[in-house]
Design a protein around this motif. Structure first.
Motif, mmCIF file in Angstrom:
data_model
loop_
_atom_site.group_PDB
_atom_site.id
_atom_site.type_symbol
_atom_site.label_atom_id
_atom_site.label_comp_id
_atom_site.label_asym_id
_atom_site.label_seq_id
_atom_site.Cartn_x
_atom_site.Cartn_y
_atom_site.Cartn_z
ATOM 1 N N TYR A 280 68.597 8.127 21.881
ATOM 2 C CA TYR A 280 67.428 7.297 21.560
ATOM 3 C C TYR A 280 67.620 5.801 21.843
ATOM 4 O O TYR A 280 66.651 5.044 21.773
ATOM 5 N N ALA A 281 68.868 5.377 22.133
ATOM 6 C CA ALA A 281 69.094 3.939 22.364
ATOM 7 C C ALA A 281 69.990 3.728 23.572
ATOM 8 O O ALA A 281 70.917 2.919 23.546
ATOM 9 N N ASN A 282 69.701 4.453 24.643
ATOM 10 C CA ASN A 282 70.561 4.369 25.828
ATOM 11 C C ASN A 282 70.357 3.088 26.630
ATOM 12 O O ASN A 282 71.024 2.865 27.635
ATOM 13 N N SER A 283 69.407 2.237 26.187
ATOM 14 C CA SER A 283 69.198 0.960 26.878
ATOM 15 C C SER A 283 70.151 -0.125 26.367
ATOM 16 O O SER A 283 70.164 -1.239 26.902
ATOM 17 N N LEU A 284 70.957 0.193 25.348
ATOM 18 C CA LEU A 284 71.903 -0.780 24.817
ATOM 19 C C LEU A 284 72.993 -1.072 25.845
ATOM 20 O O LEU A 284 73.274 -0.234 26.709
ATOM 21 N N PRO A 285 73.623 -2.263 25.778
ATOM 22 C CA PRO A 285 74.710 -2.571 26.723
ATOM 23 C C PRO A 285 75.793 -1.485 26.706
ATOM 24 O O PRO A 285 76.140 -0.966 25.638
ATOM 25 N N LYS A 286 76.317 -1.143 27.837
ATOM 26 C CA LYS A 286 77.277 -0.036 27.941
ATOM 27 C C LYS A 286 78.578 -0.319 27.201
ATOM 28 O O LYS A 286 79.264 0.608 26.751
ATOM 29 N N ASP A 287 78.920 -1.611 27.075
ATOM 30 C CA ASP A 287 80.202 -1.946 26.454
ATOM 31 C C ASP A 287 80.088 -2.156 24.936
ATOM 32 O O ASP A 287 81.070 -2.532 24.288
ATOM 33 N N ILE A 288 78.920 -1.907 24.377
ATOM 34 C CA ILE A 288 78.740 -2.152 22.942
ATOM 35 C C ILE A 288 79.472 -1.092 22.125
ATOM 36 O O ILE A 288 79.515 0.082 22.501
ATOM 37 N N LYS A 289 80.084 -1.538 21.038
ATOM 38 C CA LYS A 289 80.840 -0.634 20.168
ATOM 39 C C LYS A 289 80.156 -0.517 18.806
ATOM 40 O O LYS A 289 79.374 -1.386 18.420
ATOM 41 N N LEU A 290 80.488 0.566 18.101
ATOM 42 C CA LEU A 290 79.813 0.844 16.826
ATOM 43 C C LEU A 290 79.994 -0.273 15.806
ATOM 44 O O LEU A 290 79.078 -0.557 15.019
ATOM 45 N N ASP A 291 81.152 -0.915 15.814
ATOM 46 C CA ASP A 291 81.418 -1.946 14.806
ATOM 47 C C ASP A 291 81.154 -3.353 15.306
ATOM 48 O O ASP A 291 81.526 -4.336 14.652
ATOM 49 N N ASP A 292 80.483 -3.467 16.466
ATOM 50 C CA ASP A 292 80.101 -4.792 16.971
ATOM 51 C C ASP A 292 78.995 -5.391 16.108
ATOM 52 O O ASP A 292 78.068 -4.685 15.682
ATOM 53 N N GLN A 293 79.095 -6.700 15.879
ATOM 54 C CA GLN A 293 78.080 -7.437 15.120
ATOM 55 C C GLN A 293 76.839 -7.626 16.000
ATOM 56 O O GLN A 293 76.944 -7.984 17.175
ATOM 57 N N LEU A 294 75.667 -7.387 15.428
ATOM 58 C CA LEU A 294 74.411 -7.590 16.159
ATOM 59 C C LEU A 294 73.708 -8.847 15.651
ATOM 60 O O LEU A 294 73.891 -9.268 14.511
ATOM 61 N N GLY A 295 72.846 -9.418 16.513
ATOM 62 C CA GLY A 295 72.118 -10.631 16.139
ATOM 63 C C GLY A 295 72.954 -11.869 16.384
ATOM 64 O O GLY A 295 74.063 -11.812 16.907
ATOM 65 N N ASN A 296 72.412 -13.025 16.007
ATOM 66 C CA ASN A 296 73.135 -14.282 16.272
ATOM 67 C C ASN A 296 73.331 -15.141 15.025
ATOM 68 O O ASN A 296 73.585 -16.330 15.115
ATOM 69 N N TRP A 297 73.216 -14.540 13.861
ATOM 70 C CA TRP A 297 73.441 -15.293 12.633
ATOM 71 C C TRP A 297 74.930 -15.508 12.385
ATOM 72 O O TRP A 297 75.329 -16.473 11.735
ATOM 73 N N PHE A 298 75.758 -14.585 12.841
ATOM 74 C CA PHE A 298 77.179 -14.649 12.565
ATOM 75 C C PHE A 298 77.970 -14.632 13.872
ATOM 76 O O PHE A 298 77.441 -14.276 14.926
ATOM 77 N N SER A 299 79.248 -15.014 13.776
ATOM 78 C CA SER A 299 80.063 -15.155 14.982
ATOM 79 C C SER A 299 80.237 -13.815 15.695
ATOM 80 O O SER A 299 80.255 -12.757 15.063
ATOM 81 N N ASP A 300 80.343 -13.896 17.011
ATOM 82 C CA ASP A 300 80.549 -12.730 17.884
ATOM 83 C C ASP A 300 79.378 -11.741 17.840
ATOM 84 O O ASP A 300 79.539 -10.564 18.179
ATOM 85 N N GLY A 301 78.226 -12.204 17.422
ATOM 86 C CA GLY A 301 77.058 -11.331 17.374
ATOM 87 C C GLY A 301 76.463 -11.104 18.754
ATOM 88 O O GLY A 301 76.487 -11.988 19.607
ATOM 89 N N LYS A 302 75.941 -9.906 18.982
ATOM 90 C CA LYS A 302 75.319 -9.577 20.272
ATOM 91 C C LYS A 302 73.803 -9.612 20.109
ATOM 92 O O LYS A 302 73.243 -8.859 19.316
ATOM 93 N N GLN A 303 73.146 -10.501 20.840
ATOM 94 C CA GLN A 303 71.693 -10.596 20.769
ATOM 95 C C GLN A 303 71.075 -9.531 21.662
ATOM 96 O O GLN A 303 71.557 -9.285 22.777
ATOM 97 N N LEU A 304 70.017 -8.910 21.174
ATOM 98 C CA LEU A 304 69.376 -7.819 21.900
ATOM 99 C C LEU A 304 67.919 -8.156 22.176
ATOM 100 O O LEU A 304 67.329 -9.023 21.533
ATOM 101 N N VAL B 69 73.336 9.976 18.702
ATOM 102 C CA VAL B 69 72.010 9.404 18.432
ATOM 103 C C VAL B 69 71.743 8.225 19.362
ATOM 104 O O VAL B 69 70.644 8.080 19.919
ATOM 105 N N ILE B 70 72.756 7.374 19.547
ATOM 106 C CA ILE B 70 72.602 6.224 20.450
ATOM 107 C C ILE B 70 72.330 6.697 21.881
ATOM 108 O O ILE B 70 71.443 6.176 22.568
ATOM 109 N N LYS B 71 73.084 7.695 22.320
ATOM 110 C CA LYS B 71 72.920 8.222 23.675
ATOM 111 C C LYS B 71 71.515 8.779 23.891
ATOM 112 O O LYS B 71 70.929 8.645 24.975
#
Length: 580
Positions: free
Chosen positions: A453-477, A449-451
């Motif tokens: 409909y969401a292929n603009s996401l960073p190539k190194d992003i993993k399924l269990d990566d935290q998104l946003g910036n509310w919590f530590s190690d979050g990836k802002q998009l 599904v990511i490939k």
């Protein structure tokens, strides 16, 4: 009283044995101080009478044992209180969340209901334990006071009665003040929510850009301080009344206690009492004053807590719009047709949709267009079952009123990309997997599904990566990346029959929107029913059917070629798009 009984019932149902043990401990803790005073009095009087050292030592040993027992019981009380507190808080928060999960969208959008939800979810879950804790404290104080009054009554009946009467007189006034405090705090719920909102937008990233750019800091701070000062003024008014009452009460008890001690001294001088009696009287007066203050404070706070608790119990116990028994509802296996017949809808007294009529079939790709405020989003909420129609048989699925279907099976057959989609500050897996929880751990499906409909996401992003910036190690998009995730969520459930994209172009340029519509068309194919909501014409020209809304009215339906010739509103939308 109902809130007290209900709270006690909840606690005894959940923690029966712990509650009984705690009750016995509290009664003991209420009596033990008086026993200690008695031993101190006996020790002093035996010393004055030149009693034997062995007997005095025995009394002292009993005094020490009582003190040790009191410490042991206090430790047990603290542990049991903590255990009941933690579990009770969890249970009540779960009850509140359970209730909130049954509320309809229209209930959330009601300002009064939302303020009530906000107040209750923030404050009320801790109140059952606070009431229980107050009852425990009051029980200890009550036992100590009664024991103390009995002791004083045996020495001087008049002073014991006076102390008892002044405590009884103060109780109704304290209950009245507690009610006044609750009324003040409940009435300012919306203002407190506004104050919280000002602080929220000043401390979170989504709004900081505009606040800095438009130099809003001082204006927002002034609003915050103005509201906060009004709260402080109200609280100080209540505190002033409470402090005045406390002063008058303390003055009265001090005068009565002073005369009691003076009478005890006189009895010692004339030989009617020993010096140990004075010691015990002063200690008991100190104990009764301390526990009276505790009782007064507990009564004052408990009145507020009980009124808030009653609101909580009423809130939990009142059936919501969605809390209708689903047992008798129909199971929706497939969405083959959707018929809209004479559909009108109002927000309160404000009409937003007028007598709409159209029919959709599986395999159709339908576009819904209209200017902002034309009623598109409202119609989407009605078609998806988020809003209930004002009348029966206005929306039919497979010829049956939409309200007769079980909500969970209805929503399993519908996927939506909302205009105001949620950016979950959670993992990438959850952000997409929420579209179909049964497949949330299917890594291969998620990656496909990511490939797609969401292929603009960073190539190194993993399924269990935290998104946003509310919590530590979050990836802002970026806005577009967040939208691609929301799109993936909508397309993740491939078992759905009815797919809705509600204004998906908010973060997309015209080329990206056109690409999305192409992907949408592939996903829908001939096996699903697709509804694409937009105010742009460019991306929806290939739709099988286009529905045109204007100020809540259905103006026309047809293909792009038909509407561009015959529909003035549609023509205006296309002309306006050329100037964007």
């Amino acid at each position: 009283m109902h809130a007290v009984l209900h709270t006690i019932k909840i606690i005894f149902q959940k923690h029966k044995y712990l509650s009984i043990i705690l009750l016995l401990i509290n009664i003991s803790l209420g009596i033990l101080p008086l026993i200690s005073v008695y031993f101190v009095q006996s020790i002093i009087n035996n010393i004055v009478r030149n009693g034997s050292f062995a007997f005095v030592s025995f009394l002292f040993l009993l005094y020490i044992l009582v003190s040790i027992l009191s410490s042991i019981l206090s430790s047990f009380q603290s542990y049991i209180n903590g255990k009941i507190s933690n579990y009770l808080s969890l249970e009540m928060e779960y009850e509140v969340l359970n209730k909130v999960s049954t509320l309809s969208l229209s209930e959330f959008e009601n300002e009064k209901t939302y303020s009530e939800i906000d107040k209750l979810t923030n404050e009320a879950p801790s109140k059952p334990y606070e009431v229980f804790s107050s009852l425990n404290t009051m029980l200890i104080s009550f036992v100590t006071l009664i024991s103390g009054y009995i002791y004083i009554f045996n020495f001087n009946k008049l002073f014991a009665l006076l102390l008892f009467i002044i405590t009884c007189i103060s109780t109704p006034y304290l209950l009245y003040m507690g009610k006044e405090q609750f009324t003040v705090h409940w009435d300012r719920t919306e203002s407190e929510r506004k104050n919280w909102y000002i602080k929220y937008i000043m401390t979170h990233d989504f709004s900081v850009k505009e606040i800095i750019f438009y130099n809003l800091q001082n204006d927002l701070k002034e609003k915050f301080v103005k509201l906060k000062k009004s709260f402080i003024k109200q609280d100080l008014h209540l505190l002033k009344k409470y402090s005045l009452f406390s002063f008058i009460y303390d003055l009265g008890t001090t005068i009565i206690s002073g005369f009691l001690i003076l009478g005890t001294i006189k009895s010692i001088i004339v030989g009617k009492a020993l010096i140990g009696t004075l010691t015990s009287i002063t200690q008991i007066i100190s104990l009764t004053e301390e526990h009276t203050r505790t009782l007064i404070s507990s009564l004052y706070t408990m009145r507020y807590n009980l009124m808030l608790l009653q609101k909580l119990y009423d809130f939990i116990g009142t059936p919501s719009d969605n809390q209708v028994s689903e047992n008798s509802k129909l199971f929706l296996e497939n969405v083959n047709t959707i018929s809209v017949r004479n559909l009108s809808f109002s927000y309160g007294t404000k009409p937003v949709l007028y007598n709409l009529n159209f029919e959709l079939h599986r395999g159709m790709l339908v576009a819904l267009v209209g200017t902002n405020g034309s009623g598109k989003s409202t119609l989407v909420k009605l078609l998806s079952g988020l809003y209930s129609t004002n009348n029966s048989d206005e929306i039919l699925i497979n010829g049956i009123d939409i309200s007769k279907y079980d909500k969970s099976t209805l929503h399993n057959k519908i996927s939506i990309l909302f205009q105001d989609y949620v950016k979950y500050e959670m993992s990438l897996r959850e952000n997409i997997g929420f579209g179909n929880l049964s497949d949330i751990n299917d890594d291969l499906k998620l990656e496909n599904v990511i490939k797609k409909y969401a292929n603009s996401l960073p190539k190194d992003i993993k399924l269990d990566d935290q998104l946003g910036n509310w919590f530590s190690d979050g990836k802002q998009l970026s806005g577009g990346q967040w939208q691609s995730i929301a799109t993936s969520r909508a397309f993740f459930n491939n078992k759905t029959d009815f797919v809705i994209l509600d204004e998906p172009n908010s973060a997309l340029d015209s080329l990206a929107e056109k690409k999305l519509f192409t992907e949408f068309k592939k996903f829908v194919s001939k096996s699903k029913l697709g509804l694409f909501v937009s105010h742009r014409i460019g991306a929806i020209k290939q739709a099988d059917l286009i529905i045109v809304l204007d100020h809540g009215h259905l103006i026309a339906t047809g293909t792009h070629e038909q509407l561009i010739k015959n529909c003035k509103v549609y023509q205006e939308l296309e002309r306006a798009e050329k100037y964007e």
